[in-house]
Every structure is written in C-alpha cells, then in structure tokens.
Write a protein that holds these residues in place. Sequence first.
Motif, PDB file in Angstrom:
ATOM      1  N   VAL A   1     -24.422  -4.958  18.448  1.00 12.73           N
ATOM      2  CA  VAL A   1     -25.775  -3.670  18.340  1.00 12.73           C
ATOM      3  C   VAL A   1     -25.754  -3.211  19.654  1.00 12.73           C
ATOM      4  N   PRO A   2     -25.925  -1.861  19.701  1.00 10.83           N
ATOM      5  CA  PRO A   2     -25.862  -1.186  20.957  1.00 10.83           C
ATOM      6  C   PRO A   2     -27.323  -1.484  21.507  1.00 10.83           C
ATOM      7  N   ILE A   3     -27.010  -1.663  22.880  1.00 17.71           N
ATOM      8  CA  ILE A   3     -28.380  -1.723  23.656  1.00 17.71           C
ATOM      9  C   ILE A   3     -28.282  -0.428  24.793  1.00 17.71           C
ATOM     10  N   ALA A   4     -29.350   0.083  25.022  1.00 21.46           N
ATOM     11  CA  ALA A   4     -29.340   1.164  25.886  1.00 21.46           C
ATOM     12  C   ALA A   4     -29.924   0.659  27.311  1.00 21.46           C
ATOM     13  N   ALA A   5     -29.227   0.947  28.292  1.00 20.96           N
ATOM     14  CA  ALA A   5     -29.497   0.600  29.695  1.00 20.96           C
ATOM     15  C   ALA A   5     -30.869   0.969  30.316  1.00 20.96           C
ATOM     16  N   LEU A   6     -31.513   0.173  30.495  1.00 23.39           N
ATOM     17  CA  LEU A   6     -33.158   0.661  31.184  1.00 23.39           C
ATOM     18  C   LEU A   6     -32.750   1.634  32.469  1.00 23.39           C
ATOM     19  N   PRO A   7     -33.408   2.757  32.278  1.00 22.11           N
ATOM     20  CA  PRO A   7     -33.544   3.513  33.620  1.00 22.11           C
ATOM     21  C   PRO A   7     -33.871   2.798  34.848  1.00 22.11           C
ATOM     22  N   GLU A   8     -33.613   3.919  35.898  1.00 22.63           N
ATOM     23  CA  GLU A   8     -34.087   3.617  37.329  1.00 22.63           C
ATOM     24  C   GLU A   8     -35.592   3.082  37.308  1.00 22.63           C
TER      25      GLU A   8
ATOM     26  N   GLU B   1     -38.419  -3.143  38.716  1.00 14.65           N
ATOM     27  CA  GLU B   1     -37.262  -3.885  39.050  1.00 14.65           C
ATOM     28  C   GLU B   1     -37.497  -5.145  39.742  1.00 14.65           C
ATOM     29  N   TRP B   2     -37.250  -6.261  39.264  1.00 16.96           N
ATOM     30  CA  TRP B   2     -37.787  -7.313  39.973  1.00 16.96           C
ATOM     31  C   TRP B   2     -36.527  -8.163  40.645  1.00 16.96           C
ATOM     32  N   SER B   3     -36.777  -8.384  42.057  1.00 20.13           N
ATOM     33  CA  SER B   3     -35.788  -9.110  42.656  1.00 20.13           C
ATOM     34  C   SER B   3     -36.264 -10.702  42.929  1.00 20.13           C
ATOM     35  N   ILE B   4     -35.498 -11.558  42.199  1.00 23.42           N
ATOM     36  CA  ILE B   4     -35.867 -12.782  42.310  1.00 23.42           C
ATOM     37  C   ILE B   4     -35.202 -13.648  43.267  1.00 23.42           C
ATOM     38  N   VAL B   5     -35.588 -13.925  44.372  1.00 21.87           N
ATOM     39  CA  VAL B   5     -35.029 -14.403  45.360  1.00 21.87           C
ATOM     40  C   VAL B   5     -35.256 -16.028  45.537  1.00 21.87           C
ATOM     41  N   ASN B   6     -33.945 -16.746  45.577  1.00 22.16           N
ATOM     42  CA  ASN B   6     -34.081 -18.170  45.418  1.00 22.16           C
ATOM     43  C   ASN B   6     -33.936 -18.572  47.101  1.00 22.16           C
ATOM     44  N   THR B   7     -34.955 -18.909  47.608  1.00 21.08           N
ATOM     45  CA  THR B   7     -34.966 -19.394  49.137  1.00 21.08           C
ATOM     46  C   THR B   7     -34.500 -20.868  48.942  1.00 21.08           C
TER      47      THR B   7
ATOM     48  N   ILE C   1     -33.012 -16.666  32.940  1.00 27.71           N
ATOM     49  CA  ILE C   1     -31.755 -16.202  33.837  1.00 27.71           C
ATOM     50  C   ILE C   1     -31.872 -17.387  34.546  1.00 27.71           C
ATOM     51  N   ASN C   2     -30.435 -17.904  35.059  1.00 26.70           N
ATOM     52  CA  ASN C   2     -30.234 -18.672  36.237  1.00 26.70           C
ATOM     53  C   ASN C   2     -30.348 -17.947  37.484  1.00 26.70           C
ATOM     54  N   ILE C   3     -31.081 -18.296  38.678  1.00 31.55           N
ATOM     55  CA  ILE C   3     -31.276 -17.823  39.808  1.00 31.55           C
ATOM     56  C   ILE C   3     -30.316 -19.014  40.792  1.00 31.55           C
ATOM     57  N   PRO C   4     -29.242 -18.641  41.146  1.00 30.00           N
ATOM     58  CA  PRO C   4     -28.395 -19.594  41.913  1.00 30.00           C
ATOM     59  C   PRO C   4     -29.105 -19.997  43.404  1.00 30.00           C
ATOM     60  N   ALA C   5     -28.806 -20.981  43.919  1.00 31.61           N
ATOM     61  CA  ALA C   5     -29.261 -21.300  45.045  1.00 31.61           C
ATOM     62  C   ALA C   5     -28.950 -20.506  46.123  1.00 31.61           C
ATOM     63  N   GLU C   6     -30.037 -20.128  46.916  1.00 30.38           N
ATOM     64  CA  GLU C   6     -29.913 -19.288  48.111  1.00 30.38           C
ATOM     65  C   GLU C   6     -29.422 -17.862  47.654  1.00 30.38           C
ATOM     66  N   LYS C   7     -29.527 -17.347  46.323  1.00 27.49           N
ATOM     67  CA  LYS C   7     -29.028 -16.092  45.793  1.00 27.49           C
ATOM     68  C   LYS C   7     -30.053 -15.333  45.193  1.00 27.49           C
ATOM     69  N   THR C   8     -29.895 -14.047  45.189  1.00 28.59           N
ATOM     70  CA  THR C   8     -30.947 -13.269  44.529  1.00 28.59           C
ATOM     71  C   THR C   8     -30.538 -12.413  43.425  1.00 28.59           C
ATOM     72  N   VAL C   9     -31.082 -12.525  42.122  1.00 26.60           N
ATOM     73  CA  VAL C   9     -30.914 -11.958  41.037  1.00 26.60           C
ATOM     74  C   VAL C   9     -31.916 -10.813  40.659  1.00 26.60           C
ATOM     75  N   LYS C  10     -31.532  -9.832  40.345  1.00 26.25           N
ATOM     76  CA  LYS C  10     -32.172  -8.459  40.202  1.00 26.25           C
ATOM     77  C   LYS C  10     -32.358  -8.017  38.543  1.00 26.25           C
ATOM     78  N   PHE C  11     -33.376  -7.931  38.179  1.00 24.69           N
ATOM     79  CA  PHE C  11     -33.365  -7.284  36.789  1.00 24.69           C
ATOM     80  C   PHE C  11     -34.420  -6.367  36.615  1.00 24.69           C
ATOM     81  N   ARG C  12     -34.223  -5.472  35.394  1.00 23.76           N
ATOM     82  CA  ARG C  12     -35.064  -4.508  34.946  1.00 23.76           C
ATOM     83  C   ARG C  12     -36.023  -4.703  33.930  1.00 23.76           C
TER      84      ARG C  12
END
Length: 490
Positions: free
Chosen positions: A343-350, A407-413, A446-457
């Motif tokens: 199933v095609p999925i269009a990428a979200l814009p900026e 755009e969310w930056s999930i920062v795992n401290t 979504i997994n946020i690995p230890a001391e890493k950052t995951v960004k999603f739109r």
Amino acid sequence: MTRPLRLALATAITTLTGACMDMGNMDDGMMIPEVIEVDASEGPFQPTAAPDLDPAPNVVEVALEAKVSDIEIAPGRTLSMWTYNGQLPGPRIEARAGDTVRVRFKNSLPEATTIHWHGVRVPAAMDGVPAVQSPIAAGAEFTYEFVVPDAGTFWYHPHVRSDEQVERGLYGAFVVRGDAEPATTTDRTVVLDDLLIDSSWQLGEFDPMQAMVGRQGNVILTNGWAHPIVEVARGGLHRFRFINAANARYFRLALPGHRLIQIGTDGGLLPASREVDELLLVPGERADVLVVATGEANEAMEWTSLRYDRGHGTGDLPDAVVFQMKHGSDAPITTPAIPDALVPIAALPEATVQREIKLEESMAMGGDHGAGHGSSMSSDMAPVFSINGQVYPDATPLAASFEIVEEWSIVNTTEMDHPFHLHGFRFQVVSVDGVDPGVVAWRDSINIPAEKTVKFRVRLEDNAGTWMFHCHILEHAERGMMGELEVAAP
Ligand SMILES: [Cu+2]
C-alpha cells in the motif's frame, strides 16, 4: 523443566540518601527474572473472534465484559486472572476499514476501568483515557462507538492502573482489514505477553521495585498459552500479526532457519515488503510478518525471543522460546506469491512546528506506594519518571492546532530504552539517532533507545481533544512518564 526465579536486588539501594538522585548509581539486574521453560503443548492458539451482534453491514457490535476468571496457561496450570469475556486474550475484534464498531462494555471487575483502542484513530471521547472519560465504575456499563478508518493490527486494553490491569490479563486484538490484503495460506493474530508468577504458579505480587525496568515476567504467553504449538502447512505462506501486550518485555523475534518478510507496522501495510532476519517488537507495538514454512516433514520450528539489552541488566538474560510452528508429513503445498508492492504511503512534508519531548527518570525517597514494612530498604524508595520535567498527572498539556504537520524529537535522557506511544494520530519516523530509517511507515509506538533521540513527523488531522502520549512500559507510564496533547481548531 523449570528453573528457580532469579530476583536479584540492587545492593546499592542501602547507600542512597537524599530526596532524589540520579538512577545511574543503581545496580543493574534488579527484579528481572529468568524465563521458566515450559514444554510445548497444543493450546488454543488463535484467540476467538468476538461475534458480531448487529446484522447491519458495515456495523460490528461486540459485547465485552471485564471479569475475574480462572485461566489455564499451560497444562494443569490455572491462574485467577482479569479477563474480557473470560478469555485470555480477550476476544479478537474484527472489522473492515470504514466500519462502525460498537462495543457494549460491562465492568464486572472489583474496580473501575476503561478501554483504550490502541492505534485506532477514534474520536477523543472514545479513546478510553481518564482525560476524556471518567473511569467506568465496578458494576457499571458504557458503550464505545466509533468508525475505524484504517486497516491494520490494533489492540485494546485499560488505561487506568494499566500496569496492574493489563498484567492481570486485560487485553485483546483488534484486526481491521482493508481492500489490499495479500493472499496468504493463513492469517493469524499473535498476542505476546509475559506474566510474573510465583512458586505456586499464581500471579506474583506487585512490588514497587518492579517499576524500575517495568514488570518483566517469567512465563511467556502466546495468545494466553505458554509455549503453544501451531500447525502450519509445509510450503505455505503464513501471516502473523504480532502484538506486544507485555507490560515491559521487549520481544526480539527470530525464527531460526527462516527469513521473515515484514509487510506491516502499527499503522497497517508497508509500501513494500521487506526481508528481515529478526524483528524487535516493543511494548504496545505491532508488526505484520509473512513466513514461508520450509523445512522437513514433521519438523518443529521455534519462534525465539533473542536477548536484548534495554538497560539495567536486561541484556544478561538468555534467549527464550516463544512458540512453536509444526508441520506434518504431507507433501509441501505450493507457496503463494510473496507480495512485493503493498500500500503506497506518501511521506509527510516538512513540519511547521517542532517539539522536544524529553524522557527522564529519577529516584524518590519515601514514595507513596505504601508497600513493605521493616526489612526491605527498597520499600522506602521508588523510581519517578517524567517528561520535560513534569510528572503526570502534574503536567501541563501541550497546545496544538489542526492540520499542522509537527516534528517531535523524543530525547531519551535515561540509561534504558523506552517505548513511546502517541494516541489519536499516526506518525512517520524520520530519524533514529540521526539515521534515516529508510522506510516510510505509519506508527503509533516506537522504541526510543537509551540516551538516543528519535524524530517523527505527525499531521494533526481534524480530531479535536486531549490525546495522551507516554512510555508504554506501563509501570513508567503510571509513574509519571505520560503527557497530554490538546488539539484544537487554530
Ligand atoms: Cu519507559
């Protein structure tokens, strides 16, 4: 064959002073039991589908009753659990995208509860969280009704005292089919969980120290049964819709001798199938996987959860068997074509709005858990989890507007992974620790690995209301790692 529990407690606890301190000083390996090996047996592999009580096309009506029931999880091993309709998992809800789903719910538990439809984009009033609904009291009833817009593999569970209520057995699968489902030999739902049981095979006590890494169990359940055997046709193309309903366990799934073909994530089918050797499924997350059952006649194939280090000693535990596939002596059947495009999925814009969500942990002395008197120092302290310095429910909701891409930056401290879940909307991950995942997919967990950052739109569609976001290690969520997003017209 069984092995005794290993309940190693941190020795550093006795040296802690002060009201609050960094968790980096804690010993690893606390309250993480080893899995008890249970012999494979025939179990009720596929959870029963809930009957549709409304004959109207495009309407699915289901009756659910939460109640205490005796549940057998292995031959001769019966526990008192909290269930939907006396089943573990609860009955599978099946619908087609666009259907109206009506759930007549009765709470026959000894305490209040709600039902949250994890991953289903429902109106806020139907989301089953305390921000939008007073918990349904013991003995009371409530009807949930909503349209299911998306095809995919979802699930349902309570959203009050979820750490204890989900562990006690309140969860079920919610499968929504669309027009583009691939042709497969079988299509099965696999709800994964683990239970912490004591030496008499009853549910182990709830101890505040379990909150640190979450309550990880010592018996792995596949569709409510420990180490079941599922029959598969040799050569067949078998679809497994995996759901991780465990409080805290990360399943790193592999099927030795087989390649896995992932076709879907939380939010339904991918644009294209992708071959993987293994699949990490964090609490709350779903994945749709195809497997060609190769191998010799009568061969048993073991789905295994490989060791995974999510912090605090969790990586020290050995691999564990999850369930077994077995085929007979019949000649192999012809393998259906493995789908390529899905199933095609269009990428979200900026995005036009950026947010930073920091996941944090600390240790508080003299917690309010009220457990344990006397001997154990652990009863005097409890881990506290927070987001952007706020411990839910003492948290200010974030304000947001319709139809905006954020755009969310999930920062795992912290020093451990946390599985992040957003209600009401689906998102697209754009980077994990700065690296593009290379796949456009819809997710809500979504997994946020230890001391890493995951960004999603995420595009905040026209769906006003208060929406939760939180860690899906349920002990962390219930101890403050939760927040609210208030979405309104601009
Ligand atoms: Cu967490």
